[in-house]
Design an enzyme around this catalytic site. Structure first.
Site, PDB file in Angstrom:
ATOM      1  N   HIS A  54      14.505  28.012 -24.363  1.00  0.00           N
ATOM      2  CA  HIS A  54      13.284  28.225 -25.142  1.00  0.00           C
ATOM      3  C   HIS A  54      12.503  26.919 -25.270  1.00  0.00           C
ATOM      4  O   HIS A  54      11.446  26.744 -24.676  1.00  0.00           O
ATOM      5  CB  HIS A  54      13.671  28.801 -26.503  1.00  0.00           C
ATOM      6  CG  HIS A  54      12.540  29.365 -27.305  1.00  0.00           C
ATOM      7  ND1 HIS A  54      11.225  29.305 -26.908  1.00  0.00           N
ATOM      8  CD2 HIS A  54      12.538  29.998 -28.497  1.00  0.00           C
ATOM      9  CE1 HIS A  54      10.474  29.891 -27.826  1.00  0.00           C
ATOM     10  NE2 HIS A  54      11.233  30.317 -28.800  1.00  0.00           N
ATOM     11  N   HIS A  71       6.436  31.375 -15.328  1.00  0.00           N
ATOM     12  CA  HIS A  71       6.535  31.839 -16.717  1.00  0.00           C
ATOM     13  C   HIS A  71       6.813  33.337 -16.693  1.00  0.00           C
ATOM     14  O   HIS A  71       6.312  34.039 -15.820  1.00  0.00           O
ATOM     15  CB  HIS A  71       5.213  31.557 -17.459  1.00  0.00           C
ATOM     16  CG  HIS A  71       5.325  31.654 -18.944  1.00  0.00           C
ATOM     17  ND1 HIS A  71       5.220  32.847 -19.606  1.00  0.00           N
ATOM     18  CD2 HIS A  71       5.541  30.699 -19.884  1.00  0.00           C
ATOM     19  CE1 HIS A  71       5.366  32.617 -20.911  1.00  0.00           C
ATOM     20  NE2 HIS A  71       5.562  31.333 -21.097  1.00  0.00           N
ATOM     21  N   ASP A  82       5.007  23.377 -20.464  1.00  0.00           N
ATOM     22  CA  ASP A  82       5.975  22.285 -20.490  1.00  0.00           C
ATOM     23  C   ASP A  82       5.776  21.264 -19.384  1.00  0.00           C
ATOM     24  O   ASP A  82       6.431  20.221 -19.378  1.00  0.00           O
ATOM     25  CB  ASP A  82       7.398  22.851 -20.384  1.00  0.00           C
ATOM     26  CG  ASP A  82       7.756  23.629 -21.632  1.00  0.00           C
ATOM     27  OD1 ASP A  82       7.518  23.093 -22.721  1.00  0.00           O
ATOM     28  OD2 ASP A  82       8.243  24.760 -21.514  1.00  0.00           O
TER      29      ASP A  82
HETATM   30  C1  LIG Z   1      10.094  30.520 -16.660  1.00  0.00           C
HETATM   31  C2  LIG Z   1      10.999  31.294 -15.694  1.00  0.00           C
HETATM   32  C3  LIG Z   1      12.422  31.336 -16.312  1.00  0.00           C
HETATM   33  C4  LIG Z   1      10.431  32.706 -15.534  1.00  0.00           C
HETATM   34  O1  LIG Z   1      11.339  33.415 -14.814  1.00  0.00           O
HETATM   35  P1  LIG Z   1      11.115  34.943 -14.377  1.00  0.00           P
HETATM   36  O2  LIG Z   1       9.913  35.521 -14.996  1.00  0.00           O
HETATM   37  O3  LIG Z   1      12.411  35.624 -14.644  1.00  0.00           O
HETATM   38  O4  LIG Z   1      10.795  34.807 -12.849  1.00  0.00           O
HETATM   39  P2  LIG Z   1      11.849  34.930 -11.686  1.00  0.00           P
HETATM   40  O5  LIG Z   1      13.023  34.037 -11.966  1.00  0.00           O
HETATM   41  O6  LIG Z   1      12.093  36.386 -11.474  1.00  0.00           O
HETATM   42  O7  LIG Z   1      11.037  34.323 -10.459  1.00  0.00           O
HETATM   43  C5  LIG Z   1      10.318  35.055  -9.502  1.00  0.00           C
HETATM   44  C6  LIG Z   1      10.414  34.314  -8.159  1.00  0.00           C
HETATM   45  O8  LIG Z   1       9.828  33.004  -8.291  1.00  0.00           O
HETATM   46  C7  LIG Z   1      10.827  31.995  -8.086  1.00  0.00           C
HETATM   47  N1  LIG Z   1      10.629  30.992  -9.108  1.00  0.00           N
HETATM   48  C8  LIG Z   1      10.335  31.213 -10.431  1.00  0.00           C
HETATM   49  N2  LIG Z   1      10.172  30.037 -11.062  1.00  0.00           N
HETATM   50  C9  LIG Z   1      10.356  29.080 -10.129  1.00  0.00           C
HETATM   51  C10 LIG Z   1      10.307  27.674 -10.207  1.00  0.00           C
HETATM   52  N3  LIG Z   1      10.029  27.048 -11.334  1.00  0.00           N
HETATM   53  N4  LIG Z   1      10.544  26.987  -9.078  1.00  0.00           N
HETATM   54  C11 LIG Z   1      10.825  27.625  -7.939  1.00  0.00           C
HETATM   55  N5  LIG Z   1      10.872  28.947  -7.787  1.00  0.00           N
HETATM   56  C12 LIG Z   1      10.649  29.677  -8.886  1.00  0.00           C
HETATM   57  C13 LIG Z   1      12.147  32.705  -8.229  1.00  0.00           C
HETATM   58  O9  LIG Z   1      13.151  32.034  -7.491  1.00  0.00           O
HETATM   59  C14 LIG Z   1      11.836  34.061  -7.697  1.00  0.00           C
HETATM   60  O10 LIG Z   1      11.766  33.955  -6.294  1.00  0.00           O
HETATM   61  P3  LIG Z   1      12.312  35.176  -5.377  1.00  0.00           P
HETATM   62  O11 LIG Z   1      11.397  36.316  -5.659  1.00  0.00           O
HETATM   63  O12 LIG Z   1      12.219  34.642  -3.980  1.00  0.00           O
HETATM   64  O13 LIG Z   1      13.702  35.436  -5.842  1.00  0.00           O
HETATM   65  C15 LIG Z   1      11.043  30.603 -14.323  1.00  0.00           C
HETATM   66  O14 LIG Z   1       9.755  30.588 -13.749  1.00  0.00           O
HETATM   67  C16 LIG Z   1      11.606  29.179 -14.408  1.00  0.00           C
HETATM   68  O15 LIG Z   1      12.822  29.011 -14.386  1.00  0.00           O
HETATM   69  N6  LIG Z   1      10.730  28.143 -14.477  1.00  0.00           N
HETATM   70  C17 LIG Z   1      11.177  26.794 -14.617  1.00  0.00           C
HETATM   71  C18 LIG Z   1      11.621  26.494 -16.032  1.00  0.00           C
HETATM   72  C19 LIG Z   1      10.471  26.365 -16.981  1.00  0.00           C
HETATM   73  O16 LIG Z   1       9.491  25.670 -16.702  1.00  0.00           O
HETATM   74  N7  LIG Z   1      10.588  27.012 -18.139  1.00  0.00           N
HETATM   75  C20 LIG Z   1       9.584  26.940 -19.191  1.00  0.00           C
HETATM   76  C21 LIG Z   1       8.907  28.220 -19.401  1.00  0.00           C
HETATM   77  S1  LIG Z   1       7.622  28.002 -20.641  1.00  0.00           S
END
Ligand SMILES: CC(C)(COP(=O)(O)OP(=O)(O)OC[C@H]1O[C@@H](n2cnc3c(N)ncnc32)[C@H](O)[C@@H]1OP(=O)(O)O)[C@@H](O)C(=O)NCCC(=O)NCCS
Length: 434
Positions: free
Chosen positions: A272, A311, A367
């Site tokens: 979070h 996100h 972030d």
């Molecule tokens: C925020 C987050 C958890 C959202 O996840 P989500 O909505 O569940 O999205 P998914 O994990 O299903 O991602 C969809 C696709 O994008 C990719 N992806 C998502 N975020 C990515 C990232 N930061 N870097 C690289 N690839 C990413 C995933 O690997 C997935 O690829 P695929 O379809 O080939 O498997 C994710 O984007 C993330 O881990 N970001 C980095 C951490 C971060 O900045 N968090 C702060 C959020 S405010």
């Protein structure tokens, strides 16, 4: 069958029984309880939904914050975040979130006066905070001390009284910076600094954080403004994990200090509030611009993750990230630039053009730049979530206040799908171990 107009309903056939049901659709949702009428026979419980993490379940009706993730829109009480960040200030935004509308001049002055008047905490709060271990995490101290305020204000339990609720909300918004700053000073082994009520909300917070022997600490106005903007950007984000925690705990009708301390606990978790720290670690690991292509290749191969990108809700540029990028420039004008900023800018440029990120709608989130700004203020990473919590407090309280006045709400009590054993025969320990 329910008697609803076919147009605003969902017709479902239970193939186990062949029976068909009409279920009303309101606001693009169906009421989960309406599924309860679908049952195999009178003996069986009605149909329920399974939704870990509430990814497709609305838990409330709310008029506080609107998000359109596909379009990259964030509004508090209908006002776009960009306009609030540019033209408002944190206390006015706090008023807006809690009261639902912008204050008149008189209301605003009264609000600022009330908040300023309540920045001090009981001396015993200071004493017990001093009892934490020398290296206590400031977020753990904040969570405990906000919760402890419930013991100082036992009248806060009277949540059905509007004036009482107002009093506690004022107290909490006023005291969070004091508790946050003291948690920071504690870890540094420095004396706690009392509030300076000649200063504005954010300037006073900076004074409590950084004042040493000078008689008055006055931070650079540009830094005060940048931190104030960061507080505005974090002030609410509809039903996120910590807000859900505040609502869930608040649904037991406990006092708001206990409910908000649950929110602080939720924000403490790395999924979070901790992503900006991960961005900093990533930028430091990349080290220089030359290493970016190799890093991007690693991301595409699935060996790395570009932290601060992507996100769950925003499938477009996070509107807060744009504003933060501008704040970062203002801060670095005062503090001198951080070489990591150049790496961040270059990473962003490459990622926004690269097919891997474009196809997956991965854009910078809030972030991506916030950690860089906090580092420029010389905050250690442990403080990042404390800053987030101070900014989020008005949002938690606005949501809590909405919850306690919402006649639809009940004590939060999700269903489960039981997967364990049944009706085992218990043998006493003395027999099992003999
Ligand atoms: C925020 C987050 C958890 C959202 O996840 P989500 O909505 O569940 O999205 P998914 O994990 O299903 O991602 C969809 C696709 O994008 C990719 N992806 C998502 N975020 C990515 C990232 N930061 N870097 C690289 N690839 C990413 C995933 O690997 C997935 O690829 P695929 O379809 O080939 O498997 C994710 O984007 C993330 O881990 N970001 C980095 C951490 C971060 O900045 N968090 C702060 C959020 S405010």
């Amino acid at each position: 069958m329910t008697d609803v107009a076919a147009k605003d309903s969902l017709t479902v056939t239970d193939n186990r029984t062949g029976q068909t049901y009409d279920i009303a659709i309101t606001d693009n949702t169906i009421a989960a309880k309406d599924l309860g009428q679908i049952r195999l026979d009178e003996e069986q419980p009605g149909l329920a939904t399974y939704d870990p993490g509430f990814v497709n379940t609305a838990s409330c009706r709310s008029a506080v914050t609107y998000i359109d993730g596909d379009k990259g829109i964030l509004e508090y009480r209908g006002y776009p975040i960009e306009q609030l960040a540019e033209k408002s200030n944190f206390l006015e935004v706090a008023y807006l979130l809690i009261h639902g509308e912008l204050p008149t001049k008189e209301q605003y002055d009264g609000w600022v006066h009330e908040i300023t008047y309540h920045t001090f905490v009981h001396e015993n709060v200071k004493t017990f905070m001093q009892g934490f271990r020398y290296d206590a995490h400031p977020m753990g101290m904040l969570m405990a001390s906000v919760g402890a305020l419930s013991t100082f204000y036992p009248d806060a339990r009277n949540i059905s009284d509007a004036d009482n609720r107002h009093m506690q909300m004022v107290r909490m918004i006023a005291k969070m910076p004091t508790l946050g700053a003291w948690s920071f000073r504690h870890a540094q082994g420095k004396p706690y600094v009392y509030p300076d009520n000649d200063l504005g909300y954010t300037a006073n917070f900076l004074s409590m954080l950084f004042k040493m022997s000078e008689s008055k600490f006055e931070a650079d106005e540009r830094l005060v403004k940048a931190l104030d903007v960061l507080f505005i950007l974090h002030a609410d984000h509809e039903q996120n994990c910590s807000t859900n925690a505040v609502r869930s705990v608040g649904s037991s009708q406990v006092d708001p200090y206990s409910a908000v301390s649950a929110g602080v606990g939720a924000l403490y978790g790395p999924l979070h509030g901790g992503a900006n720290e991960a961005v900093l670690r990533m930028l430091k690991r990349i080290g220089s611009k030359e290493n970016i292509p190799a890093f991007i290749d690693g991301v595409k191969d699935g060996n790395e993750r570009l932290m601060g990108f992507g996100h769950r809700v925003y499938k477009n540029y996070d509107p807060r990230a744009k504003i933060i990028k501008k704040s970062a420039e203002d801060v670095f004008e005062v503090t001198g630039t951080n070489p990591l900023l150049d790496i961040a800018l270059e990473l962003e440029k490459i990622a926004l053009e690269d097919e891997y990120f474009v196809k997956r709608k991965l854009y910078p989130n809030v972030d991506f730049y916030s950690g860089l700004i906090y580092e420029a203020f010389q905050f250690p990473p442990e403080m990042f979530t404390v800053l987030f919590a101070i900014g989020r407090t008005p949002g938690w309280l606005a949501q809590w206040s909405e919850l306690v006045q919402d006649k639809d709400q009940k004590i939060a009590r999700p269903k489960q799908i039981y997967t364990g054993d049944r009706e085992l025969r218990f043998t006493a320990a003395s027999e099992r171990w003999s």
